[in-house]
Design a protein around this motif. Structure first.
Motif, short mmCIF file in Angstrom:
data_model
loop_
_atom_site.label_atom_id
_atom_site.label_comp_id
_atom_site.label_asym_id
_atom_site.label_seq_id
_atom_site.Cartn_x
_atom_site.Cartn_y
_atom_site.Cartn_z
N ASN A 160 36.30 46.59 46.13
CA ASN A 160 35.81 45.26 45.78
C ASN A 160 34.29 45.23 45.69
O ASN A 160 33.72 44.55 44.84
CB ASN A 160 36.27 44.23 46.82
N TYR B 101 33.20 47.24 42.43
CA TYR B 101 33.37 46.49 41.18
C TYR B 101 32.83 45.08 41.33
O TYR B 101 33.53 44.10 41.09
CB TYR B 101 34.85 46.47 40.78
N SER B 102 31.60 44.97 41.77
CA SER B 102 30.94 43.67 41.81
C SER B 102 29.48 43.93 41.46
O SER B 102 29.08 45.07 41.27
CB SER B 102 31.04 43.05 43.20
N LYS B 103 28.68 42.86 41.42
CA LYS B 103 27.28 43.07 41.07
C LYS B 103 26.57 43.93 42.11
O LYS B 103 25.63 44.64 41.80
CB LYS B 103 26.57 41.73 40.90
N TYR C 274 27.02 34.96 43.41
CA TYR C 274 27.99 35.03 44.51
C TYR C 274 27.44 35.95 45.59
O TYR C 274 26.59 36.78 45.35
CB TYR C 274 29.36 35.48 44.03
N TYR D 256 27.72 38.67 48.96
CA TYR D 256 28.36 39.95 49.28
C TYR D 256 29.79 39.72 49.78
O TYR D 256 30.72 40.40 49.36
CB TYR D 256 27.53 40.62 50.36
N GLU E 219 31.71 37.12 49.33
CA GLU E 219 32.57 36.56 48.30
C GLU E 219 33.16 37.64 47.41
O GLU E 219 34.30 37.54 46.95
CB GLU E 219 31.81 35.52 47.47
N SER E 220 32.40 38.70 47.16
CA SER E 220 32.99 39.75 46.34
C SER E 220 33.81 40.71 47.18
O SER E 220 34.80 41.27 46.71
CB SER E 220 31.92 40.50 45.54
N ARG F 259 36.95 38.96 47.40
CA ARG F 259 37.39 38.49 46.08
C ARG F 259 37.70 37.00 46.09
O ARG F 259 38.80 36.57 45.73
CB ARG F 259 38.61 39.27 45.60
N HIS G 165 33.49 34.83 42.88
CA HIS G 165 33.27 36.17 42.34
C HIS G 165 33.81 36.25 40.91
O HIS G 165 33.11 36.66 39.99
CB HIS G 165 33.95 37.21 43.21
N PHE G 166 35.07 35.82 40.75
CA PHE G 166 35.71 35.91 39.43
C PHE G 166 35.03 35.00 38.42
O PHE G 166 34.82 35.36 37.27
CB PHE G 166 37.19 35.56 39.54
N GLU H 251 31.74 36.69 37.41
CA GLU H 251 31.97 37.94 36.72
C GLU H 251 32.47 37.68 35.29
O GLU H 251 32.03 38.31 34.34
CB GLU H 251 32.99 38.80 37.47
#
Lengths: 335, 255
Positions: free
Chosen positions: A182, A185-187, B108, B110, B112-113, B116, B120-121, B124
Motif C-alpha cells: 500500500n 503504490y501511493s505517492k 492524503y 501516510y 490514509e494510503s 487504503r 487515497h483512492f 490517486e
C-alpha cells in the motif's frame, strides 16, 4: 489484478490455518521462523531497497521490540525470580500488557527511536545512515548487557510466555506485506523510489526528502519492533547475543537475493534463505566423507550464503525479481 | 516582475562564479540566459531553486524574499525546473514520472494510503487522470506505461517538462531544453513551449546555446560572461552586439 490479490490472500489464510493445525511441530517452527523473518525483511527492504538508503539497523530495532514485548509478557513474580544480577527496577515490575498491545508498544517505541536517529542522519546526504545504524546496533547490545536492573544483563530473559503461533506470525506477515504494498503504490512509495533514483530531481519535484526518508525509516523500525516481539514470544528466551550484526546480515542476504525494492521478491528470498538454512543444517554437523570424519563446524552453512552473496554480486546484482513486484512482471509478460 | 535578483554574488572558495548581478523577469515573459560555458548560467538556476545559497544578494519571487526557503518549498511556491542533463527517475514509467510531479497535490496522509482509506483512492484517481491529460498534451500517451529512460532523447525532454509542469508552476526554468535535439525536434519543442506558456500562464526562464532557438523564442535575453552581465535586451540586438560576439568568439581586433 484485484482477483489475483484476493485469491492470494485467501490461499495464504487457508494455508496458515491448515499448517497451524495439521503440520508437525518441526515444520511449524520453520514456518514461524519464515514468517517472522519475512516481517523483518519486508520492512528492511522499505528503507534499504525502495528508498535506497543503505541502513544496517534491523538488529537494534528487533532487540528493542523483543525486550519490550518480553518485559510486558513476563509476570512480576517470574521477574523477581529471574533477575539474578540485580533486583528489577520498579517500572520493570509494573510492566504488564496483553500480547497485541505489547507488540504495538514495541513497534511504536522502535519507530520513535528511529525518528530520533533520523533527525541528525537525514539532514545530510550520504551513507551516514549505515554508519549510525551499525553503531546503534552495538549501543543497544551494550545497553542491554550493562543495565541488569532493566534487562537482566547478559543472562537475558527467559520464561517468556509462548504467545506466538502461526496465526500471529503469519497474520502479521500478511498485514506487513499489505502495508508495504500500500505504501509502495501511493505517492509516498513513488517519492521513496524517486529519492532512490535521483535525490536532486526528487527535491526539484517539491518532495521533502527528509520526511519521506524518515517515514520509510520509522515504518521499517515499527515492523521490526513488532517482529522482535513476535520472535521473543516464539523463542521464549532472549539474550543480548541474539541480536548481533549477524541478524542484519541474514536479512541483507534475503533482500539482496529477492531483489532490492521488490516485496514479493523478499518473500521468495525469505523462503529460500530460511528454508535453505534448515536444509543445509547437515553442513554444521559431523559428516563422514569417504571414511574421513570432518568434525562438527557450527556455522558452516553460513559459508554457503556468503558464497551465494558473492555469486549474486557478480552475476545477478539486482536479485531474482530486480525491483519489480510479481504482479508487475506478469503485467509486462502479458503485453 | 515575477522574479527579481538583486546584487547576487556567488563565490566557490576563491572563484567568483557570479559577480554582483541584478536582473528581473516580467510576468509572462520568455527570458533567455545565454553565454559561453562556465559563464554561471546554471549556477544562477541553482540559486533561484535554492540548491545553492548565494554569498550575497537577494532573490525575490512574487514579492517575497525566498533566500531562506528549502528547495522543495520553492517548488511549492511555484518555481519548477528541468535539468541540463535529463534526470528522469530511471526505475519508473513515464506516467509515474509525471505523477511524481503531482506529489504535493495528492492531499492524503501516510496512514490514509497505508490503510487504503477513501481519500487515497479519490486523489490517486484524480491525479492519474490529470497526469494522463498532461501526457496527452505532449503526445506521450502511448508511452505511459513504458520505462521513462527507454524513450528517445527528444521524448525524454518532453517527459521532463511535463513532470515539471505537473508541479503547477508559475515560473518554469528550462536548462538547455534544445540541447542534443535535431532541428525538427527543436521546432517541435518551441511549439510546445509556446503552447504550454499560454495555456498555463507561465513565465519562462531558459538557458540555451542554440541562438536560432533563442532568437525565435525569447522576448529578452541576458548575456553572461565570467559571471558578469555583458548585455541585456532583445535577442536580435544581442547577436550583433560587439561584446557578445567577443565573449563567444574571442577578440578579433587584437588577434
Amino acid at each position: 489484478m484485484k482477483m489475483v490479490k484476493i485469491s492470494f490472500l485467501i490461499i495464504s489464510i487457508l494455508f496458515i490455518w491448515f499448517a497451524q493445525n495439521y503440520i508437525d511441530p518441526y515444520a511449524l517452527s520453520i514456518l514461524n521462523n519464515i514468517a517472522i523473518f519475512a516481517i523483518l525483511a519486508l520492512s528492511y527492504n522499505l528503507i534499504n531497497g525502495v528508498t535506497g538508503q543503505f541502513s544496517l539497523e534491523p538488529n537494534g530495532f528487533v532487540a528493542i521490540g523483543a525486550y519490550i514485548t518480553a518485559l510486558f509478557l513476563i509476570s512480576a513474580d517470574t521477574k523477581v525470580d529471574m533477575f539474578a544480577l540485580e533486583d528489577p527496577a520498579p517500572i520493570i515490575l509494573a510492566m504488564s500488557l496483553d500480547f497485541l498491545p505489547a507488540l504495538l508498544v514495541s513497534g511504536v517505541v522502535a519507530a520513535f527511536v528511529a525518528f530520533i536517529l533520523s533527525v541528525p542522519v537525514f539532514r545530510v546526504r550520504g551513507d551516514y545512515l549505515a554508519i549510525v545504524t551499525l553503531g546503534f546496533g552495538f549501543i543497544i547490545k551494550i545497553l542491554a548487557i550493562n543495565n541488569p536492573k532493566y534487562t537482566n544483563g547478559a543472562m537475558g530473559l527467559n520464561d517468556i510466555p509462548e504467545f506466538s503461533n502461526l496465526y500471529w506470525t503469519g497474520g502479521i506477515m500478511i498485514l506487513t506485506m499489505l502495508a508495504m504494498l500500500n505504501i509502495i503504490y501511493s505517492k509516498f512509495g513513488r517519492a521513496m523510489k524517486a529519492i532512490r533514483d535521483d535525490e536532486d530531481a526528487a527535491t526539484a519535484m517539491g518532495i521533502n526528502t527528509f520526511w519521506i526518508k524518515t517515514y520509510a525509516f520509522m515504518t521499517s523500525a515499527f515492523f521490526e519492533g513488532v517482529g522482535g516481539g513476535l520472535l521473543a514470544a516464539l523463542l521464549t528466551t532472549i539474550s543480548p547475543d541474539q541480536f548481533t550484526f549477524l541478524l542484519t546480515f541474514q536479512l541483507l542476504i534475503i533482500i539482496v537475493l529477492g531483489g532490492l525494492g521488490s516485496m514479493t521478491g523478499t518473500m521468495v528470498g525469505t523462503i529460500l534463505v530460511i528454508g535453505g538454512m534448515e536444509w543445509l543444517r547437515f553442513l554444521d554437523e559431523n559428516m563422514t566423507i569417504f571414511g574421513y570424519e570432518t568434525g562438527a563446524h557450527p556455522g558452516m552453512r553460513m559459508v554457503v550464503f556468503a558464497i551465494l552473496l558473492i555469486i549474486m554480486m557478480l552475476f545477478a546484482r539486482k536479485g531474482i525479481f530486480q525491483d519489480k513486484e510479481l504482479t508487475e512482471i506478469f503485467k509486462k509478460g502479458s503485453k | 516582475m515575477i522574479l527579481e535578483l538583486k546584487n547576487i554574488t556567488m563565490r566557490f572558495g576563491g572563484v567568483t562564479a557570479i559577480d554582483n548581478l541584478s536582473f528581473g523577469v516580467k510576468t509572462g515573459e520568455i527570458y533567455g540566459l545565454i553565454g559561453p560555458n562556465g559563464a554561471g548560467k546554471t549556477t544562477l538556476f541553482n540559486i533561484v531553486t535554492r540548491n545553492y545559497t548565494q554569498t550575497e544578494g537577494e532573490v525575490i519571487f512574487n514579492h517575497e524574499e525566498i533566500s531562506d526557503l528549502k528547495p522543495d518549498m520553492i517548488v511549492q511556491r511555484g518555481i519548477a525546473r528541468t535539468f541540463q542533463n535529463i534526470r528522469l527517475f530511471k526505475s519508473m514509467s513515464v506516467l509515474e514520472n509525471v505523477l511524481i510531479g503531482f506529489h504535493n497535490q495528492a492531499n492524503y496522509t501516510y496512514f490514509e494510503s497505508m490503510f487504503r482509506l477513501p481519500r487515497h483512492f479519490l486523489f490517486e484517481r484524480k491525479l492519474k487522470k490529470e497526469a494522463m491529460e498532461m501526457l496527452e498534451r505532449f503526445g506521450l500517451v502511448e508511452f505511459a506505461e513504458v520505462n521513462a529512460t527507454s524513450l528517445s532523447y527528444g521524448n525524454q525532454r518532453k517527459v521532463e517538462i511535463a513532470r515539471a509542469l505537473a508541479t503547477n508552476p508559475k515560473l518554469l526554468l528550462l536548462d538547455e531544453p534544445a540541447a542534443g535535439m535535431n532541428p525538427n525536434e527543436t521546432e517541435d519543442l518551441s511549439e510546445i513551449i509556446r503552447r504550454i506558456k499560454d495555456e498555463f500562464g507561465l513565465t519562462i526562464l531558459l538557458i540555451e546555446h542554440d541562438m536560432k532557438f533563442v532568437n525565435n523564442m525569447c522576448d529578452k535575453v541576458l548575456v553572461l560572461d565570467y559571471g558578469e552581465e555583458i548585455f541585456e535586451g532583445k535577442p536580435s540586438d544581442a547577436i550583433v552586439n560587439e561584446k557578445v560576439i567577443e565573449a563567444y568568439l574571442g577578440d578579433f581586433k587584437h588577434a
